[in-house]
Design a protein around this motif. Structure first.
Motif, PDB file in Angstrom:
ATOM      1  N   LEU A  36      -4.917   4.899  -3.819  1.00 59.28           N
ATOM      2  CA  LEU A  36      -3.536   5.232  -4.172  1.00 59.28           C
ATOM      3  C   LEU A  36      -2.513   4.661  -3.188  1.00 59.28           C
ATOM      4  N   ARG A  40       1.504   4.684  -4.373  1.00 53.70           N
ATOM      5  CA  ARG A  40       2.070   6.024  -4.294  1.00 53.70           C
ATOM      6  C   ARG A  40       3.144   6.096  -3.208  1.00 53.70           C
ATOM      7  N   LEU A  45       2.065  10.773  -0.974  1.00 53.16           N
ATOM      8  CA  LEU A  45       0.674  10.519  -0.600  1.00 53.16           C
ATOM      9  C   LEU A  45       0.285  11.335   0.630  1.00 53.16           C
TER      10      LEU A  45
END
Length: 355
Positions: A36, A40, A45
């Motif tokens: 991610l 993100r 995150l």
């Protein structure tokens, strides 16, 4: 990780009943969060990542309690709180973070040595289980299984008083560690009481603020007088950038110093910045600039090299400069200039209080 997946993953952690299962979930989290990272928003995150770290650490502590009971050691004899320090305390752990921890437990009028022995054995088990889950121990021995970091509340009061009376370099470093501490498991009221003692004494001892300021200025921002990035010159990391100690830590330390002087109890750097703005200790314009710079540095910190050594996740905080595009390099230089300005502002404010 979408919200439903996030919720499902949290349920898996909560239902794990053995440390091997916790390790599998830790490895899955690492893979999913790493995937991610490019897409993100960094603050989102970071929030998800630290939420998962907290859940894994809390479950490891609960499993350790259950193991103590199975060994015939019983349940915790008095309420206690398990604290995270360092990046864990600030809710800024990376994919690989080590253990920085301590314990504060309620005073007991009876069986004092038995209580102390129970927590010594429990903390030894917790640290071992967290190592098995991939969290290496703090190299500086700031760990709950170290008797220096596991005390009753009254013993912590005596410990703090000793540090305040003899503010040598190590004592001041320990006090700054306490400032970042937060409860990850157990009775948070005990941590609140510990923090009450910390702030009352800190603000009443000007020499402590002076020593904290000296400590805060120790790590220099990795930008030269001509605006160039200062790269590692020797060894296997030659040409890389020390993001941890040359960018992240200088901002963390400066904001923490400002927050301590303002008697603010938040531990995360971004939360501290926002409270400092709200309480008008820094301007809204400066606060916005510091936030943006810090978020960018957090993203770079998450990009630093990860590896597994001896079964635990390791990271030296160095980032190969080849990983930075020109745009990222320019933004880093801008962020570091703000970091340097922040250091000067923190120093000036602290010295102003002492004159």
């Amino acid at each position: 990780m979408s919200d439903p997946a996030r919720s499902q993953f949290a349920k898996k952690i909560a239902s794990a009943d053995h440390i091997d299962g916790i390790r599998c979930l830790r490895d899955q989290m690492h893979e999913q969060m790493e995937a991610l990272l490019p897409s993100r928003p960094v603050e989102q995150l970071n929030e998800q990542l630290n939420e998962m770290h907290d859940a894994i650490i809390s479950r490891a502590i609960a499993i350790s309690e259950a193991e103590m009971a199975r060994m015939g050691k019983g349940s915790p004899p008095v309420p206690y709180a398990y604290l995270l320090f360092g990046s864990g305390g600030r809710k800024e752990q990376t994919l690989s973070s080590d253990q920085d921890s301590g314990v504060v437990y309620q005073d007991s009028d009876t069986n004092i040595e038995e209580v102390k022995t129970y927590f010594k054995e429990l903390c030894t088990l917790i640290v071992e289980n967290l190592i098995a889950a991939g969290y290496p121990p703090c190299e500086g021995k700031v760990l709950s299984d170290n008797p220096e970091w596991c005390h009753s509340l009254s013993e912590w009061g005596e410990k703090l008083n000793g540090w305040f009376k003899e503010p040598e370099w190590e004592a001041v470093r320990y006090l700054l560690i306490i400032a970042d501490g937060r409860c990850v498991y157990g009775d948070s009221a005990l941590v609140d009481a510990l923090k009450d003692m910390f702030y009352t004494d800190t603000l009443g001892h000007p020499v402590i603020i002076r020593r904290m300021t000296e400590n805060t200025m120790r790590h220099k921002v990795l930008v030269g007088i001509f605006g160039q990035l200062l790269k590692e010159r020797y060894g296997e990391d030659a040409g890389s950038l020390d993001i941890k100690y040359g960018a992240y830590i200088p901002m963390v330390n400066s904001i923490r110093l400002l927050a301590i002087q303002a008697n603010l109890r938040e531990t995360s750097t971004l939360e501290r910045i926002r409270r400092l703005v709200k309480e008008r200790h820094i301007s809204a314009e400066d606060g916005l600039g510091y936030e943006q710079a810090f978020r960018f540095i957090m993203r770079l910190r998450l990009m630093t090299t990860e590896q597994i050594e001896n079964g635990v996740y390791e990271n030296n905080g160095k980032l190969p400069s080849s990983k930075l595009s020109k745009e990222m390099t320019d933004e880093l230089k801008s962020s570091l200039r703000l970091g340097k300005r922040l250091q000067k502002a923190a120093y000036k404010q602290a010295m102003g209080r002492l004159t």
